[in-house]
Scaffold this active site. Structure first.
Site, short mmCIF file in Angstrom:
data_model
loop_
_atom_site.label_atom_id
_atom_site.label_comp_id
_atom_site.label_asym_id
_atom_site.label_seq_id
_atom_site.Cartn_x
_atom_site.Cartn_y
_atom_site.Cartn_z
N HIS A 108 7.11 -3.87 14.17
CA HIS A 108 6.43 -5.05 15.11
C HIS A 108 7.64 -5.46 15.94
O HIS A 108 8.92 -5.79 15.49
CB HIS A 108 6.49 -6.30 14.30
CG HIS A 108 5.13 -6.24 13.34
ND1 HIS A 108 4.12 -5.23 13.43
CD2 HIS A 108 4.54 -7.16 12.45
CE1 HIS A 108 3.14 -5.31 12.60
NE2 HIS A 108 3.27 -6.52 12.10
N CYS A 152 5.13 -11.11 8.47
CA CYS A 152 5.91 -9.95 8.85
C CYS A 152 6.80 -10.21 10.38
O CYS A 152 7.62 -9.87 10.26
CB CYS A 152 5.06 -8.58 8.73
SG CYS A 152 3.45 -8.72 9.30
N1 LIG Z 1 0.94 -4.49 6.20
C1 LIG Z 1 1.88 -5.29 6.38
O1 LIG Z 1 2.86 -5.09 7.45
C2 LIG Z 1 2.27 -6.37 5.55
C3 LIG Z 1 3.13 -7.39 5.85
C4 LIG Z 1 3.26 -8.92 5.24
C5 LIG Z 1 2.34 -9.17 4.47
N2 LIG Z 1 1.22 -8.03 4.38
C6 LIG Z 1 0.08 -8.66 3.08
O2 LIG Z 1 0.41 -7.78 2.20
C7 LIG Z 1 -0.99 -7.51 1.58
C8 LIG Z 1 -1.07 -6.11 1.56
O3 LIG Z 1 -1.35 -5.44 2.80
P1 LIG Z 1 -1.31 -3.84 2.94
O4 LIG Z 1 -0.95 -3.70 4.56
O5 LIG Z 1 -0.58 -3.28 2.01
O6 LIG Z 1 -2.81 -3.56 2.84
P2 LIG Z 1 -3.57 -2.21 2.42
O7 LIG Z 1 -2.71 -1.04 2.58
O8 LIG Z 1 -5.16 -2.36 2.78
O9 LIG Z 1 -3.72 -2.24 0.79
C9 LIG Z 1 -4.49 -3.40 0.02
C10 LIG Z 1 -4.36 -3.25 -1.43
O10 LIG Z 1 -4.84 -4.34 -2.25
C11 LIG Z 1 -5.71 -3.74 -3.20
N3 LIG Z 1 -6.79 -4.46 -3.47
C12 LIG Z 1 -7.92 -4.37 -2.51
N4 LIG Z 1 -9.03 -5.29 -3.08
C13 LIG Z 1 -8.57 -5.51 -4.08
C14 LIG Z 1 -9.32 -6.13 -5.52
N5 LIG Z 1 -10.51 -6.58 -5.11
N6 LIG Z 1 -8.82 -5.94 -6.60
C15 LIG Z 1 -7.37 -5.36 -6.81
N7 LIG Z 1 -6.60 -4.81 -5.63
C16 LIG Z 1 -7.33 -4.82 -4.30
C17 LIG Z 1 -5.89 -2.12 -2.57
O11 LIG Z 1 -6.11 -1.33 -3.76
P3 LIG Z 1 -7.21 -0.01 -3.56
O12 LIG Z 1 -6.27 0.92 -2.97
O13 LIG Z 1 -7.77 0.14 -5.03
O14 LIG Z 1 -8.21 -0.84 -2.44
C18 LIG Z 1 -4.32 -1.94 -2.12
O15 LIG Z 1 -3.64 -1.64 -3.18
C19 LIG Z 1 -2.00 -8.30 2.48
O16 LIG Z 1 -2.01 -9.67 1.90
C20 LIG Z 1 -1.29 -8.39 3.77
O17 LIG Z 1 -1.67 -9.58 4.45
C21 LIG Z 1 1.16 -6.93 4.68
#
Ligand SMILES: NC(=O)c1ccc[n+]([C@@H]2O[C@H](COP(=O)([O-])OP(=O)(O)OC[C@H]3O[C@@H](n4cnc5c(N)ncnc54)[C@H](OP(=O)(O)O)[C@@H]3O)[C@@H](O)[C@H]2O)c1
Length: 333
Positions: free
Chosen positions: A240, A126
């Site tokens: 950010h 990001c």
């Molecule tokens: N946040 C950012 O700014 C950002 C930016 C770029 C990239 N990313 C990437 O995007 C991804 C998600 O980020 P996020 O910020 O959205 O995280 P988050 O809010 O913690 O959400 C995580 C998601 O993954 C699911 N998950 C976790 N464990 C799982 C499993 N064992 N099987 C299936 N689904 C599972 C969760 O489902 P449950 O709700 O059921 O737990 C939820 O839907 C990460 O790889 C992160 O590095 C994030």
């Protein structure tokens, strides 16, 4: 058309749903996946309730596009299964980003590297994404040779548990004596700045800083770019910010730099005020300000850029790539 959203309940996944509603026809069929904890819960897509399924091999549906934001382990395990079932996968994790044969794409900069057989497309980190959007027009004018970026990364960049932890810290600060929960980060983040974002590696840089370096070189196709990154975590929800000192091969001009930024889709220059993370939240553009020529060289530009990490930093770029694939009719089915 069928779209799978993997990690649909997360901060990024929920934004992906909203953006899919905006960018795709209502006739698209959606399949939502998350962890076992979310199985059976329902989310609204285009006013229709859709039940979430646990991400397991037996639950996978053959789709045209699969947008992953469920962490690297899930991408490693399931991205290729979706590909084998005929989908293009757009992955938000870092799993595939540096693989030679996998395009690392910022829509607006290098979507032309996507080909019919690019079945997995990686969405960049990001912070890197926000910065390269500002750097690309400047590079086109003056030829970029090096950057010293310092990032101020918001808590939502670490996902929903980090946001819950921030809210809990804030409520403990205003109600001293309430039961403290374990903080998400090693130090308190509420009303604070932690001078490290990501995990420390052997050379004293964090994995986030290494991503900054590797990914900007790959996206801009500048393998010799000098990158000296430092990343901090700040106690803001979303947005950010990056202060960047960029060195070019040619002498720079501030007016030309600002003009180039304003003519580049997805970036805007703020002349009369200074954009903050609060201004960036919900804005699809990367906001740039404080453009100055270096004090020590007329080949340096110093500036500030800030973007919504959940939009251009993640969900928006993923959906723009998805739309690009569907517009170009890359499907073989
Ligand atoms: N946040 C950012 O700014 C950002 C930016 C770029 C990239 N990313 C990437 O995007 C991804 C998600 O980020 P996020 O910020 O959205 O995280 P988050 O809010 O913690 O959400 C995580 C998601 O993954 C699911 N998950 C976790 N464990 C799982 C499993 N064992 N099987 C299936 N689904 C599972 C969760 O489902 P449950 O709700 O059921 O737990 C939820 O839907 C990460 O790889 C992160 O590095 C994030």
């Amino acid at each position: 058309m069928k779209i799978a959203i993997v990690g649909a309940t997360g901060l990024v996944g929920r934004k992906i749903i909203q953006l899919c509603e905006e960018y795709f026809e209502k006739s698209v069929e959606y399949h939502l996946y998350a962890s076992k904890d979310s199985e059976g819960k329902k989310l609204l897509v285009n006013t229709k309730e859709i039940a979430i399924r646990e991400l397991t091999s037996k639950n996978l549906e053959s789709c045209d596009l699969a947008l992953f934001s469920a962490g690297g382990e899930r991408s490693k395990e399931f991205a290729n299964e979706f590909v084998d079932m005929g989908a293009f996968v757009i992955d938000n994790s870092s799993t595939f980003r540096m693989e030679k044969t996998i395009p690392l794409v910022v829509y607006g900069i290098n979507e032309n590297v996507i080909e019919k057989n690019s079945k997995i497309i990686a969405n960049p980190n990001c912070t890197t994404m926000a910065l390269v959007m500002a750097l690309k027009p400047l590079h086109d004018c003056f030829n970029l040779v090096g950057i010293v970026p310092v990032s101020y990364q918001a808590v939502s960049g670490s996902g929903k548990s980090a946001i819950e932890s921030l809210e809990n810290e804030l409520s403990n600060l205003s109600n001293p004596g309430s039961a403290p929960k374990k903080n998400y980060y090693d130090s308190q983040i509420a009303k604070n700045v932690i001078p490290i974002a990501g995990n420390m590696t052997e050379n004293g840089y964090t994995d986030e800083e290494i991503k900054f370096s590797n990914e900007s070189k790959k996206i801009l196709d500048l393998p010799d770019l000098n990158v000296e990154p430092s990343n901090a975590r700040v106690g803001v929800d979303t947005g950010h910010g990056i202060f960047c000192s960029a060195t070019f091969e040619n002498s720079v001009e501030v007016s030309k730099a600002i003009e180039s930024i304003n003519s580049f889709e997805g970036v805007e220059y703020w002349n009369d005020s200074y954009p903050t993370p609060i201004d960036a939240e919900g804005n699809k553009n990367i906001l740039v300000s404080r453009m100055r020529v270096g004090l020590t060289s007329d080949k340096i530009l110093n500036f500030w850029a800030v973007g919504d990490n959940l939009l251009k930093g993640a969900a928006l770029n993923a959906v723009q790539i998805a739309k690009h694939i569907s517009n170009n009719d890359f499907y073989t089915k």
